[in-house]
Design an enzyme around this catalytic site. Sequence first.
Site, PDB file in Angstrom:
ATOM      1  N   LEU A  13       0.837  -1.195   0.000  1.00 40.86           N
ATOM      2  CA  LEU A  13       0.000   0.000   0.000  1.00 40.86           C
ATOM      3  C   LEU A  13       0.872   1.246   0.000  1.00 40.86           C
ATOM      4  O   LEU A  13       1.696   1.439   0.890  1.00 40.86           O
ATOM      5  CB  LEU A  13      -0.911  -0.004   1.233  1.00 40.86           C
ATOM      6  N   HIS A  14       0.680   2.089  -0.999  1.00 42.34           N
ATOM      7  CA  HIS A  14       1.450   3.325  -1.126  1.00 42.34           C
ATOM      8  C   HIS A  14       0.560   4.355  -1.804  1.00 42.34           C
ATOM      9  O   HIS A  14      -0.607   4.099  -2.088  1.00 42.34           O
ATOM     10  CB  HIS A  14       2.750   3.084  -1.902  1.00 42.34           C
ATOM     11  N   GLY A  15       1.074   5.511  -2.080  1.00 46.93           N
ATOM     12  CA  GLY A  15       0.289   6.630  -2.589  1.00 46.93           C
ATOM     13  C   GLY A  15      -0.591   6.320  -3.774  1.00 46.93           C
ATOM     14  O   GLY A  15      -1.761   6.677  -3.803  1.00 46.93           O
ATOM     15  N   ALA A  18      -3.371   3.984  -2.661  1.00 47.61           N
ATOM     16  CA  ALA A  18      -4.277   4.649  -1.720  1.00 47.61           C
ATOM     17  C   ALA A  18      -5.149   5.689  -2.401  1.00 47.61           C
ATOM     18  O   ALA A  18      -6.344   5.776  -2.127  1.00 47.61           O
ATOM     19  CB  ALA A  18      -3.463   5.289  -0.592  1.00 47.61           C
TER      20      ALA A  18
END
Length: 167
Positions: A13-15, A18
């Site tokens: 999960l990262h920018g 997200a």
Amino acid sequence: MDVRLLRIDSRLLHGQVATNWVKAAKVDRILVVSDGVAKDELRKVLIRQATPPGTKVNVIPINKMLRVYQDVRFAGLKVMVLVECPLDAQRLIESGIRINSINIGSLSFSMGRRMVTDTIAVNQTDVEAFTWLHNRGIQLETRKVSTDSKRDLWKALRENGLVKKTV
């Protein structure tokens, strides 16, 4: 349970996930499915911090994912499943998770891995898992964000001489 997106990304999960994929897939919850991360308190905290406001996230081991997927209490839940590697995706599908395609975001380069796209590096175990998935009719598409054009990972593996061309 409605798995709206199964994504393989070594970063989990990262920018991009997200902000983009949660909206594009219209999910209620993100399930980070990883035996290793489920035991790592620091990584779980970092994942929770990267989760967009209003979206729930759970970090669970693979066996728990398989149990909750079949549980009728979660039948109406719309989820995005994030795994770190192709083998974990294969394990989920072998055990009954039904999907038609997998999004591959990024597989980090390290010793023993070969770059096949600008963001995906594979080793022999990855190629074997991707072959297993492809042979079951699962589309392997690469996109960083939902607005990018779909690219066929199987084609990239063929072009790099890692799998045989099929007729």
